[in-house]
Design an enzyme around this catalytic site. Structure first.
Site, PDB file in Angstrom:
ATOM      1  N   GLU A 116      34.102  68.275   3.208  1.00 44.83           N
ATOM      2  CA  GLU A 116      34.128  67.142   4.247  1.00 44.83           C
ATOM      3  C   GLU A 116      35.025  65.959   4.031  1.00 44.83           C
ATOM      4  O   GLU A 116      35.625  65.429   4.835  1.00 44.83           O
ATOM      5  CB  GLU A 116      32.648  66.477   4.261  1.00 44.83           C
ATOM      6  CG  GLU A 116      31.513  67.431   4.902  1.00 44.83           C
ATOM      7  CD  GLU A 116      31.023  68.441   4.060  1.00 44.83           C
ATOM      8  OE1 GLU A 116      31.526  68.592   2.851  1.00 44.83           O
ATOM      9  OE2 GLU A 116      30.596  69.502   4.736  1.00 44.83           O
ATOM     10  N   HIS A 132      19.762  67.127   6.341  1.00 42.28           N
ATOM     11  CA  HIS A 132      20.492  67.598   7.500  1.00 42.28           C
ATOM     12  C   HIS A 132      19.936  66.593   8.864  1.00 42.28           C
ATOM     13  O   HIS A 132      20.784  66.271   9.855  1.00 42.28           O
ATOM     14  CB  HIS A 132      19.951  68.971   8.254  1.00 42.28           C
ATOM     15  CG  HIS A 132      20.443  70.188   7.598  1.00 42.28           C
ATOM     16  ND1 HIS A 132      20.068  70.169   5.847  1.00 42.28           N
ATOM     17  CD2 HIS A 132      21.325  70.960   7.735  1.00 42.28           C
ATOM     18  CE1 HIS A 132      20.932  71.392   5.595  1.00 42.28           C
ATOM     19  NE2 HIS A 132      21.476  71.901   6.725  1.00 42.28           N
TER      20      HIS A 132
END
Ligand SMILES: Cc1ncc(C[n+]2csc(CCOP(=O)(O)OP(=O)(O)O)c2C)c(N)n1
Lengths: 368, 325
Positions: free
Chosen positions: B60, B129
């Site tokens: 990321e 998540h």
């Protein structure tokens, strides 16, 4: 004028590749191809390792079915990776610390996590993460790479305490792109910490193929920059995986520093059972090709040739596994529901005001 | 026009901008061939090619650093972070670097980046998540946080975000992806950034909210109407910076307000709104500012989400308490 030195960059690249062959002890049919990699395991140990691999395949199949029936939650299939997971784990001691990724639940159970707790973890229940003091492990990590940097810390801690134990951890081929991966092997290398770092290269990070992760020919060669040994092993070959793991463990436990192992393997199933469709990114030909390298077939043939394994034995292991799973599900079903008030109590050792207020609020709500 | 789900509206917006401007680049983990884990980018690689729509390695911080560099080279980067809980890996790039670059370089550079990511509870994902982390980014000046609550806005806001020269974090609530359909115009249209919408007009009390809580609030408002409580529902759409003008105008009309967010109570967007109301309109208030939120724990284990997440019933209760104060 002196002649300018030219540098052959392609040759530099090629040279690295020669340093990372794939270690293999058994061929696809279970014949020994490299006697020097066959470990000194007793007949009982060989049978135990095979039993664990068969158990893991059954667990995969049953978990898939239970997930479909809505009786499990999150599940990341493991079939195909039995040698990579169970044969590597077999090389470690109970006192070694396991830092697993989300797919490494079979190792965690063999390290001592009761099966019903693994099921509760899958269902999203906190009791699944309540580990007894003697379970040297962390719950499966969801954040890719996070367990790697932590493993470096545990590995250094073990070394500082003078223990002959190691921290061992797993990530995937995708995980080896994460910054944490590099930081971890670099730190562990710098401190010569007691760590064994695995990459289970199963060819895909969800849909992204291995060759999109890096231009490096092997993932094992990433060890070079950290100044630690890196080895690529045939991850479908339980004997080679075990031997490499055992040697790496000894090296690290004896204070020589960490080792990076790349096990080349395959997951037959979907990435997880939460909506992934592998037919979008994988061909049937590729699946078929890997099925031929199946670690169970390979090891079964090897053991049968030695007269150590029969069909009946395998069936018995499978039946026992199914029963064990059934019992564990029943046990998981008995665990009471979670309460938000309990979660609030878990947040701090001493509860600050805001939490105290909220505990009262939710206790009232929960008693309605 | 066609009836579309929110995720279809999002795909639509991406396709429109990829088509209109060849400098728009869509990338992230699994966005190519797979079309993203939720299929938000489905078929875009087929249509626009691997130069414009591509998979990245799994990292990321790398994805956001790449976005920074591409934006500096004049591209409009539309990176996807697969789930917003994974943003921590990229926090330095987003908050420490991207949000500050225009300021730091005396406005001589722009970074047109639209980070898209799913988030939000109620769908039983594993840890990290679903977490509602909008408040973390909202803490940083220099970057917008946009959260649509319906398909029409989702498309218009995403187009506005991509066309904007400033960086945007555009968050997509997973529970809204496929839960309902709505008329969504074809082609390009914009819904303005920084402007709240009035999701429902009313006179007795104002609810200020965003994302999935807009629907819960509308449900609550419907029930409250039966008890003769007329609720005005404000959908923030941009949660940082916040359109306080619209909120204050409404509070001055209704004199009562409840702020609703899915996130934990401590800090965050609702806290900022409450303090701004107190600062700007305290004399219009006839009751304390009400707040509905999740409790101050980590986002809960899947099985306990039902109790943990705020819902229409919680909102109703709080509105009644404030209405009858
Ligand atoms: C930091 C972070 N980014 C993204 C994800 C989402 N995600 C979960 S698994 C996965 C692919 C992992 O692939 P790999 O590391 O090769 O392991 P495999 O699942 O193949 O065993 C991704 C992108 C995540 N869990 N954490």
């Amino acid at each position: 004028m002196a002649k300018k030195k030219t540098i052959d960059f392609q040759a530099l690249l090629n040279e690295v590749d020669t340093l990372f062959p794939t270690y293999q002890a058994l061929d696809q049919d279970g014949n020994v191809v490299d006697e020097s990699l066959v470990p000194d395991l007793s007949d009982e140990q060989l049978v135990e390792l095979m039993s664990r691999m068969v158990w893991s395949r059954v667990l995969d199949q049953r978990s898939t079915a239970l997930n479909r029936q809505g009786r499990l939650g999150f599940f990341a299939p493991t079939a195909g990776q039995e040698a990579s997971q169970l044969a590597s784990h077999f090389a470690f001691e109970k006192e070694d610390v396991l830092l697993p990724g989300y797919r490494d639940v079979p190792q965690l159970i063999k390290h001592g996590l009761p099966l019903y707790q693994a099921f509760l973890w899958s269902r999203g229940h906190v009791v699944g993460n309540e580990y007894k003091d003697d379970l040297q492990a962390l719950p499966p990590q969801i954040i890719i790479g996070a367990q790697y940097v932590q493993a470096a810390g545990v590995a250094l801690g073990l070394k500082k305490r003078g223990k002959k134990n190691v921290a061992f951890t797993y990530t995937g081929d995708g995980g080896s792109s994460q910054g944490d991966f590099y930081e971890a092997i670099n730190f562990a290398g710098a401190y010569k910490a007691n760590g064994v770092f695995y990459i289970q290269n199963n060819g895909f990070a969800i849909s992204t193929p291995r060759d999109q992760q890096t231009a490096a020919t092997t993932l094992a060669q990433k060890a070079v920059a950290a100044g630690i040994p890196g080895i690529q092993v045939d991850g479908m070959d339980p004997l080679a995986v075990y031997t490499v793991s055992k040697l790496a463990r000894e090296w690290a436990a004896n204070g020589n520093g960490p080792v990076l192992i790349e096990a080349v393997t395959y997951r037959y199933g979907a990435h997880t059972l939460s909506g992934d469709d592998p037919t979008r990114y994988r061909s049937k030909e590729l699946d078929d090709e890997w099925q031929k390298k199946d670690p169970l077939i390979r090891f079964r043939n090897y053991l049968q040739n030695k007269g150590l394994w029969t069909k009946e034995q395998e069936e018995e292991v499978m039946e026992n596994a199914k029963q064990e799973i059934k019992d564990a599900i029943a046990e998981a079903d008995k665990v009471p529901k979670q309460k938000v008030s309990d979660f609030l109590k878990n947040m701090f050792e001493e509860q600050p005001q805001n939490i105290q207020e909220q505990i009262k609020f939710y206790e009232a709500k929960e008693s309605k | 026009m066609a009836q579309k789900t929110m995720i279809q509206a999002i795909t639509d917006a991406l396709a429109v901008e990829l088509e209109n401007d060849k400098d728009v680049l869509v990338f992230g983990e699994d966005v190519g061939k797979n079309g993203g884990v939720f299929r938000a980018t489905a078929d875009l690689q087929d249509k626009f090619g691997e130069e414009q729509v591509f998979d990245t390695p799994l990292a990321e911080s790398g994805i956001m650093g790449l976005s920074f560099g591409l934006a500096l080279e004049g591209y409009r980067a539309v990176p996807e972070i697969q789930f917003f809980g994974f943003v921590f890996e990229a926090m330095d790039e987003i908050v420490g670097q991207i949000a500050r670059t225009r300021y730091r370089m005396g406005s001589t550079r722009n970074l047109p980046i639209t980070l898209r990511a799913p988030f939000g509870g109620g769908v039983h994902t594993p840890e990290l998540h679903s977490d509602n982390l909008e408040g973390l980014i909202a803490q940083a000046p220099g970057i917008r946080v946009v959260i649509p609550s319906n398909p029409y806005d989702a498309k218009g806001l995403l187009i506005s975000s991509i066309k904007s020269n400033d960086p945007v974090v555009y968050l997509e609530h997973m529970k809204l992806y496929r839960s309902f359909r709505e008329e969504v115009p074809d082609g390009e249209y914009e819904v303005p950034l920084d402007k709240a919408g009035i999701a429902k007009e009313g006179n007795d009390i104002t609810i200020v909210t965003y994302g999935a809580m807009v629907r819960e609030s509308l449900k609550a408002a419907e029930n409250l109407a039966k008890e003769n409580i007329s609720v005005e529902v404000i959908d923030l759409r941009t949660v940082s910076p916040i359109d306080m003008e619209t909120i204050i105008a409404s509070v001055e009309k209704t004199n009562r307000v409840v702020v609703v967010q899915e996130a934990q109570k401590q800090a965050g967007v609702a806290a900022k709104i409450s303090s701004d109301i107190a600062e700007k309109a305290i004399l219009s208030l006839e009751a304390p500012i009400g707040r509905v939120s999740a409790p101050d724990t980590v986002f809960p284990f899947g099985q306990a989400e039902g109790i943990w997440l705020p819902n229409a019933a919680d909102i109703e209760e709080k509105v009644k308490e404030i209405a009858n104060f």
